[in-house]
Motif scaffolding. Structure first.
Motif, PDB file in Angstrom:
ATOM      1  N   GLN A 112      -6.322   3.268   7.489  1.00 36.28           N
ATOM      2  CA  GLN A 112      -6.126   3.727   6.183  1.00 36.28           C
ATOM      3  C   GLN A 112      -4.708   4.116   5.863  1.00 36.28           C
ATOM      4  OE1 GLN A 112      -9.332   5.766   4.279  1.00 36.28           O
ATOM      5  NE2 GLN A 112     -10.837   4.209   4.797  1.00 36.28           N
ATOM      6  N   GLU A 115      -2.061   1.264   6.526  1.00 38.18           N
ATOM      7  CA  GLU A 115      -1.965   0.463   5.099  1.00 38.18           C
ATOM      8  C   GLU A 115      -1.191   1.280   4.245  1.00 38.18           C
ATOM      9  OE1 GLU A 115      -5.148  -1.574   2.486  1.00 38.18           O
ATOM     10  OE2 GLU A 115      -5.970  -0.809   4.397  1.00 38.18           O
ATOM     11  N   LEU A 116      -1.439   2.512   3.787  1.00 31.89           N
ATOM     12  CA  LEU A 116      -0.784   3.289   2.748  1.00 31.89           C
ATOM     13  C   LEU A 116       0.742   3.241   3.114  1.00 31.89           C
ATOM     14  CD1 LEU A 116      -0.721   5.174   0.281  1.00 31.89           C
ATOM     15  CD2 LEU A 116      -1.277   7.053   1.949  1.00 31.89           C
ATOM     16  N   SER A 118       2.468   1.039   4.991  1.00 29.71           N
ATOM     17  CA  SER A 118       3.046  -0.280   4.939  1.00 29.71           C
ATOM     18  C   SER A 118       3.190  -0.589   3.444  1.00 29.71           C
ATOM     19  CB  SER A 118       2.544  -1.050   5.749  1.00 29.71           C
ATOM     20  OG  SER A 118       1.611  -1.802   5.115  1.00 29.71           O
ATOM     21  N   LYS A 119       2.643  -0.104   2.671  1.00 31.04           N
ATOM     22  CA  LYS A 119       2.616  -0.380   1.088  1.00 31.04           C
ATOM     23  C   LYS A 119       3.620   0.045   0.530  1.00 31.04           C
ATOM     24  CE  LYS A 119      -1.901   0.511  -0.434  1.00 31.04           C
ATOM     25  NZ  LYS A 119      -2.799   0.814  -1.387  1.00 31.04           N
ATOM     26  N   THR A 120       4.072   1.094   1.175  1.00 31.21           N
ATOM     27  CA  THR A 120       5.378   1.965   0.333  1.00 31.21           C
ATOM     28  C   THR A 120       6.740   1.357   0.931  1.00 31.21           C
ATOM     29  OG1 THR A 120       5.426   3.564   2.147  1.00 31.21           O
ATOM     30  CG2 THR A 120       3.997   4.015   0.135  1.00 31.21           C
ATOM     31  N   ARG A 121       6.581   0.327   1.774  1.00 30.33           N
ATOM     32  CA  ARG A 121       7.824  -0.228   2.487  1.00 30.33           C
ATOM     33  C   ARG A 121       8.792   0.750   3.015  1.00 30.33           C
ATOM     34  NH1 ARG A 121       7.579  -5.495   1.567  1.00 30.33           N
ATOM     35  NH2 ARG A 121       6.455  -6.180  -0.150  1.00 30.33           N
TER      36      ARG A 121
END
Ligand code: DC
Length: 224
Positions: A112, A115-116, A118-121
């Motif tokens: 998790q 994933e967090l 990678s979402k923020t680039r």
């Protein structure tokens, strides 16, 4: 404003200042801040509510797998319920550290957290115990904050003295040493300083100077 992209990974033992420093840096850079200890505390809260003593409990693992844990804005929302006011106690901290010994619980939370991130680039400051070693070991900026436990205990005491006036330093120090030992000596993903991570001893540094030091280092890694 910094034109580099992170993530910035920050690890350290109990009360090393990583959350305050991480939050501050994230604000300065306009990045997301994620305190992964809150996720382990949410699991520690489940242990407390369901009177579970072991991180390896099958029951706990099932609950953890079906749980939704949201730590945005430093609020902890577990299965839709805000539990932020309940997770700062020494009991929940201790449970969190026990849950953190389980490889299954770690695998779940690490995925998790990745994933967090990678979402923020890359625009994220993530703090915890295994962020530099396991969660995002290829992060371009990696720091480890540390200070002697007597200094960290003093800081923790000043934070808690208002709500717990009877608290004594020896008790805080005992709690810190116990939790640090478990976090550093567990078999899975122990807290450790890894190659490529910059160690900062915060003993004689104010919060502001640690923040400035890290910002200088990430803006000018060569000149530091
Ligand atoms: O940072 P904290 O004190 O809120 O963390 C609570 C416990 O959670 C800590 O004692 C160990 C565990 N933890 C961990 O094992 N890995 C992380 N990335 C964050 C916290």
């Amino acid at each position: 404003m910094l034109d580099r992209v992170g993530p910035l990974a920050l690890d350290g033992p109990v009360a090393s200042g990583k959350s305050s420093v991480g939050r501050n840096i994230a604000n300065r850079l306009g990045w997301v801040f994620a305190d992964t200890g809150l996720m382990y505390r949410a699991i520690g809260y489940l242990m407390s509510v369901h009177e579970i003593k072991s991180g390896g409990s099958k029951n706990l693992l099932e609950m953890a797998h079906s749980a939704t844990i949201d730590i945005s804005d430093e609020q902890v929302v577990l299965n839709g319920e805000t539990i932020t006011p309940h997770i700062r106690s020494p009991e929940i901290a201790n449970n969190a550290s026990i849950a953190a010994e389980s490889s299954e619980i770690r695998a779940l939370l690490v995925s998790q957290q990745r994933e967090l991130a990678s979402k923020t680039r890359g625009k994220i400051v993530m703090v915890g115990r295994d962020i530099t070693t396991i969660v995002i070991p290829d992060a371009p900026f990696k720091f480890f904050l540390d200070a002697p436990s007597s200094i960290r205990a003093q800081r923790r005491l000043s934070e808690r003295i208002e709500t717990t006036p009877d608290l004594v330093i020896s008790e805080v120090l005992k709690d810190i040493d116990k939790r640090d030992k478990r976090d550093r000596e567990r078999n899975v993903s122990p807290l450790t300083l890894s190659p490529g991570t910059t160690l900062i001893n915060t003993e004689d540094l104010s919060l502001e100077s640690v923040v400035e030091k890290i910002l200088t280092l990430i803006e000018n890694p060569e000149g530091a």
